[in-house]
Design a protein around this motif. Sequence first.
Motif, PDB file in Angstrom:
ATOM      1  N   ILE A 181       3.370  -5.025 -15.217  1.00 56.59           N
ATOM      2  CA  ILE A 181       3.929  -4.004 -16.095  1.00 56.59           C
ATOM      3  C   ILE A 181       4.584  -2.921 -15.249  1.00 56.59           C
ATOM      4  N   GLN A 182       5.697  -2.390 -15.738  1.00 58.47           N
ATOM      5  CA  GLN A 182       6.463  -1.387 -14.996  1.00 58.47           C
ATOM      6  C   GLN A 182       6.776  -0.205 -15.899  1.00 58.47           C
ATOM      7  N   TYR A 183       6.593   0.990 -15.334  1.00 56.47           N
ATOM      8  CA  TYR A 183       6.889   2.221 -16.071  1.00 56.47           C
ATOM      9  C   TYR A 183       7.974   2.992 -15.333  1.00 56.47           C
ATOM     10  N   GLN A 184       9.064   3.287 -16.021  1.00 55.74           N
ATOM     11  CA  GLN A 184      10.178   4.050 -15.458  1.00 55.74           C
ATOM     12  C   GLN A 184       9.889   5.534 -15.667  1.00 55.74           C
ATOM     13  N   ILE A 185       9.462   6.199 -14.593  1.00 52.75           N
ATOM     14  CA  ILE A 185       9.117   7.613 -14.703  1.00 52.75           C
ATOM     15  C   ILE A 185      10.358   8.444 -15.005  1.00 52.75           C
ATOM     16  N   ASN A 186      11.396   8.213 -14.248  1.00 55.99           N
ATOM     17  CA  ASN A 186      12.690   8.854 -14.470  1.00 55.99           C
ATOM     18  C   ASN A 186      13.762   7.975 -13.831  1.00 55.99           C
ATOM     19  N   ASP A 187      14.937   8.514 -13.611  1.00 55.97           N
ATOM     20  CA  ASP A 187      16.044   7.710 -13.088  1.00 55.97           C
ATOM     21  C   ASP A 187      15.828   7.233 -11.655  1.00 55.97           C
ATOM     22  N   ILE A 188      14.949   7.858 -10.912  1.00 54.88           N
ATOM     23  CA  ILE A 188      14.783   7.515  -9.493  1.00 54.88           C
ATOM     24  C   ILE A 188      13.360   7.078  -9.142  1.00 54.88           C
ATOM     25  N   GLN A 189      12.447   7.037 -10.116  1.00 54.29           N
ATOM     26  CA  GLN A 189      11.059   6.704  -9.809  1.00 54.29           C
ATOM     27  C   GLN A 189      10.523   5.665 -10.805  1.00 54.29           C
ATOM     28  N   THR A 190       9.795   4.677 -10.265  1.00 55.43           N
ATOM     29  CA  THR A 190       9.122   3.682 -11.094  1.00 55.43           C
ATOM     30  C   THR A 190       7.722   3.431 -10.552  1.00 55.43           C
ATOM     31  N   LEU A 191       6.829   3.112 -11.460  1.00 50.81           N
ATOM     32  CA  LEU A 191       5.447   2.791 -11.127  1.00 50.81           C
ATOM     33  C   LEU A 191       5.138   1.411 -11.702  1.00 50.81           C
ATOM     34  N   SER A 192       4.589   0.504 -10.879  1.00 54.82           N
ATOM     35  CA  SER A 192       4.364  -0.872 -11.312  1.00 54.82           C
ATOM     36  C   SER A 192       2.968  -1.329 -10.932  1.00 54.82           C
ATOM     37  N   PHE A 193       2.452  -2.268 -11.756  1.00 56.99           N
ATOM     38  CA  PHE A 193       1.159  -2.890 -11.466  1.00 56.99           C
ATOM     39  C   PHE A 193       1.243  -4.355 -11.857  1.00 56.99           C
ATOM     40  N   GLY A 194       0.717  -5.230 -10.992  1.00 59.49           N
ATOM     41  CA  GLY A 194       0.748  -6.652 -11.259  1.00 59.49           C
ATOM     42  C   GLY A 194      -0.549  -7.330 -10.854  1.00 59.49           C
ATOM     43  N   VAL A 195      -0.892  -8.410 -11.539  1.00 57.60           N
ATOM     44  CA  VAL A 195      -2.078  -9.198 -11.226  1.00 57.60           C
ATOM     45  C   VAL A 195      -1.754 -10.661 -11.490  1.00 57.60           C
TER      46      VAL A 195
END
Length: 298
Positions: free
Chosen positions: A237-251
């Motif tokens: 799953i990926q979350y787009q914080i803003n135009d220049i930042q993303t946070l992702s987690f995978g399993v």
Amino acid sequence: PFCKNYQGSYLVNYRYSTLGLLTSAGLLDIGDINTYQDLAFNINLPTTKLGTFGVFGLGGLSLSKNKIEKDTQLWDPIGEFNHYTFHSDMGAGGITHQYFFENNAYLKTSIALTSQRIAFERDSISAVDFSEHRFNREHFTNTALRFSTFYNKKINTLHTIRFGTIISQLNFDLGSAGINELNQYETYLADKGNAYTFQGFAQWKYKFTERWILNTGVHYFHFQLNKVNSVEPRAGIQYQINDIQTLSFGVGLHSRMEPMSLYNAYVLNEKGELGRFNQNLGLTKAYHYVLSYDRLLN
């Protein structure tokens, strides 16, 4: 590019070891001889109706060996000198094809041949008569012919699917022999043959908001040598914080087969019997967890 009126292009790169050049020229002496060289190329051939073809290749040769010292006073106190030669070579080449359909989909296919060779020889040289005595020999050559293809379809702005397969023919030529604890020259491994692997995968990408993207999929692996199967679910799953930042987690569950030399080696079982009992080994499996943060610097 090949020419102005055609968008096809090519790239070629060749390298030779600086260490080998300096040693050959007598400008550097490190006691051992180490040389390597590699060549890589990539050719892109687009067409107007048949898609884009590609041809690629990569090869490398590596040699390492020690010099035979003429002065026996510099030899080991036991009165012998070990002389070794080590080769490590590899090569890969193949063709690719990518075709875009009119319904936001494309098909990508490739056929590749890869090969790796590792060889090691070690001899002892007597200080009395400079005779050579074979100590051990090892060679491991693994060649793989692989066919892979996948289909990618963007259904709409929210859903994208992808599925494909990878079929591999694994060829091996393995050998290992040397002096055992009884001072006898013994063969530990001598085998040639092939095995097959089959992989299939499917993936679904769901963009359920402007900032959240879900990736789910499943991977299947079959090893023909010992009839082992593995079904491996994966998700991210990926979350787009803003135009220049993303946070992702995978399993996901991932499996790995062992080197062909391990499956074909002669080993002792609990009863003291010698045989290829490693051929019943299963796949090594592990769950992978990945947490990542990405930021564009400019």
